[in-house]
Scaffold this motif. Structure first.
Motif, short mmCIF file in Angstrom:
data_model
loop_
_atom_site.label_atom_id
_atom_site.label_comp_id
_atom_site.label_asym_id
_atom_site.label_seq_id
_atom_site.Cartn_x
_atom_site.Cartn_y
_atom_site.Cartn_z
N ILE A 156 -5.99 -85.35 -31.09
CA ILE A 156 -6.10 -85.24 -29.64
C ILE A 156 -4.80 -85.72 -29.00
O ILE A 156 -4.34 -86.83 -29.27
N ALA A 157 -4.22 -84.90 -28.16
CA ALA A 157 -3.03 -85.30 -27.41
C ALA A 157 -3.42 -85.66 -25.99
O ALA A 157 -4.18 -84.94 -25.35
N VAL A 173 -6.27 -94.25 -20.64
CA VAL A 173 -7.14 -93.30 -21.34
C VAL A 173 -7.11 -93.56 -22.84
O VAL A 173 -8.15 -93.61 -23.50
N CYS A 174 -5.90 -93.77 -23.38
CA CYS A 174 -5.79 -94.04 -24.82
C CYS A 174 -6.41 -95.40 -25.18
O CYS A 174 -6.98 -95.55 -26.26
N VAL A 196 -8.42 -93.92 -33.74
CA VAL A 196 -7.04 -94.35 -33.98
C VAL A 196 -6.21 -93.88 -32.79
O VAL A 196 -6.41 -92.76 -32.29
N THR A 197 -5.32 -94.72 -32.27
CA THR A 197 -4.46 -94.31 -31.16
C THR A 197 -3.00 -94.57 -31.50
O THR A 197 -2.66 -95.57 -32.14
N ALA A 239 -10.91 -89.12 -35.77
CA ALA A 239 -10.09 -88.56 -34.70
C ALA A 239 -8.97 -89.52 -34.34
O ALA A 239 -9.12 -90.74 -34.48
N VAL A 240 -7.86 -88.97 -33.90
CA VAL A 240 -6.72 -89.75 -33.44
C VAL A 240 -6.31 -89.25 -32.06
O VAL A 240 -6.27 -88.04 -31.81
N ALA A 241 -6.07 -90.18 -31.14
CA ALA A 241 -5.59 -89.84 -29.80
C ALA A 241 -4.14 -90.32 -29.70
O ALA A 241 -3.86 -91.49 -29.95
#
Length: 204
Positions: free
Chosen positions: A6-7, A19-20, A29-30, A111-113
């Motif tokens: 996710i970007a 948001v992150c 994970v960010t 998921a990763v942002a």
């Protein structure tokens, strides 16, 4: 293991970091491309060597690190030098970002942002499965940039003018989060959006 990438993008001061932060609290994970950008220009890194070759030793502080305020002042006022710097750093940032996404420790949330300020400007949306743009009122953006970077409102506006207009980003993004209220309201928007994303992408 398939990881949803996710970007999170938006203009400076829009609330991307908040948001992150919420995504991290949810369990994702960010990563932050601004942090990665600093990592690739640390003394001893290839990016540091190339940047000092480009701008000269006058942008190096006594402790050996980059004089970031001076460097920022140069690139805000000199488009040619900004382009040269971007051509050096952006490939390295993308490479390091991909490595960190691959090597992160994932838990139950697969998921990763990633906070990517110049997502669409650099064509980096191809690296992600989902793109989110965070928007806010333009006067709020200018005020936040001024407060954050300790610059005049005029210089803050100049920095904002270097970026793609919010309207263009919203057209390109998969989802839009509007940040015009409190942080609690923003977090609620993130929670609701992630529920929607989970149903579409993470439900087996």
């Amino acid at each position: 293991m398939k990881i949803l990438r996710i970007a999170v993008t938006g203009s400076a001061g829009s609330g991307k970091s908040l948001v992150c932060r919420r995504f991290k609290e949810i369990g994702l994970v960010t990563l932050d491309c601004d942090v990665i950008a600093r990592q690739v220009v640390e003394p001893g890194m290839q990016g540091f060597t190339k940047i000092t070759q480009l701008f000269g030793q006058e942008i190096v502080l006594k402790d050996g690190s980059l004089d970031r305020p001076r460097l920022r002042n140069i690139i805000v006022n000199d488009p040619k030098m900004r382009k040269k710097m971007e051509d050096i750093l952006h490939p390295q940032i993308i490479k390091e970002m991909a490595a960190q996404m691959k090597n992160a420790a994932y838990t139950d949330k697969k998921a990763v942002a990633v906070e990517v300020p110049l997502l669409f400007e650099l064509g980096m949306e191809k690296q992600f499965d989902v793109t989110i743009v965070v928007t806010a009122n333009d006067p709020d953006l200018v005020k936040r940039i001024s407060d954050r970077d300790k610059v005049t409102l005029k210089d803050a506006q100049k920095m904002l003018d270097l970026q793609m207009p919010q309207e263009e980003k919203t057209v390109k993004a998969d989802y839009v989060i509007i940040n015009k209220g409190t942080s609690s309201e923003l977090f609620e928007s993130v929670d609701n959006l992630f529920e929607e994303i989970q149903k579409e992408f993470l439900t087996t």
